[in-house]
Design a protein around this motif. Sequence first.
Motif, PDB file in Angstrom:
ATOM      1  N   TYR A  56      -4.952  -2.808 -37.224  1.00  0.00           N
ATOM      2  CA  TYR A  56      -5.789  -4.088 -36.724  1.00  0.00           C
ATOM      3  C   TYR A  56      -4.776  -5.244 -37.182  1.00  0.00           C
ATOM      4  O   TYR A  56      -5.284  -6.100 -36.437  1.00  0.00           O
ATOM      5  CB  TYR A  56      -6.997  -3.688 -37.846  1.00  0.00           C
TER       6      TYR A  56
ATOM      7  N   GLN B 100      -4.985   1.369 -41.339  1.00  0.00           N
ATOM      8  CA  GLN B 100      -6.167   1.059 -40.314  1.00  0.00           C
ATOM      9  C   GLN B 100      -6.246  -0.646 -40.139  1.00  0.00           C
ATOM     10  O   GLN B 100      -6.414  -1.096 -39.404  1.00  0.00           O
ATOM     11  CB  GLN B 100      -7.341   1.532 -40.608  1.00  0.00           C
ATOM     12  N   THR B 101      -6.121  -1.182 -42.250  1.00  0.00           N
ATOM     13  CA  THR B 101      -6.679  -2.762 -41.760  1.00  0.00           C
ATOM     14  C   THR B 101      -5.162  -3.245 -41.144  1.00  0.00           C
ATOM     15  O   THR B 101      -5.024  -4.312 -40.572  1.00  0.00           O
ATOM     16  CB  THR B 101      -6.991  -2.994 -43.240  1.00  0.00           C
TER      17      THR B 101
ATOM     18  N   GLU C  50      -1.798  -6.180 -34.694  1.00  0.00           N
ATOM     19  CA  GLU C  50      -2.231  -6.088 -33.201  1.00  0.00           C
ATOM     20  C   GLU C  50      -3.019  -7.551 -32.917  1.00  0.00           C
ATOM     21  O   GLU C  50      -3.252  -8.000 -32.125  1.00  0.00           O
ATOM     22  CB  GLU C  50      -3.352  -5.753 -32.952  1.00  0.00           C
ATOM     23  N   ASP C  51      -3.296  -8.346 -33.711  1.00  0.00           N
ATOM     24  CA  ASP C  51      -4.316  -9.422 -33.464  1.00  0.00           C
ATOM     25  C   ASP C  51      -3.383 -10.768 -34.560  1.00  0.00           C
ATOM     26  O   ASP C  51      -3.661 -11.193 -35.243  1.00  0.00           O
ATOM     27  CB  ASP C  51      -5.295  -9.746 -34.160  1.00  0.00           C
TER      28      ASP C  51
ATOM     29  N   THR D  83      -5.979 -12.980 -36.764  1.00  0.00           N
ATOM     30  CA  THR D  83      -6.308 -12.338 -38.036  1.00  0.00           C
ATOM     31  C   THR D  83      -4.854 -12.859 -38.960  1.00  0.00           C
ATOM     32  O   THR D  83      -4.783 -13.047 -40.087  1.00  0.00           O
ATOM     33  CB  THR D  83      -6.652 -11.094 -37.844  1.00  0.00           C
TER      34      THR D  83
END
Length: 144
Positions: A39, A35-36, A42-43, A46
Amino acid sequence: ADEHDILTAWLAFLKNPAFMNESFLQIKEVSEAMQTLQYISEDSDTQAIMDLRKMTNLDHSSERCVAEEKARAKGLAEGLAEGLAEGVAQGLAEGKAEGLAEGKAEGLAEGQRKTAIAMLTKGLPVDVVSDCTGLSIEDIIALC
């Protein structure tokens, strides 16, 4: 899940997270890591933060290696001074040979670790890094 399954899941995740076995994703920690990763992927902000963090961690690792090398050098110098002060020629010769052999071995190991870190930073798979450096997969994972 037993330790073997967890280790297998982590190795599969590190090798190629895009092709994770669904059963591995049932392991809480692996699922959270996935999940990390999703995430972060996608950004772009980040991603930039993670890249900066990775570089900072590599810098800290490098600084730690330099400090350890200085401590080793200081220890070797102190040991050499003691041997000379005691005047034990044989001890000095043996210590020098042993220190040289140990230094070569440590230098080789350090070179392998630095090469592995550089290869991982370039995104190479853990098994390729293992093949190229001669380090075990477990040792490579421990560098991360």
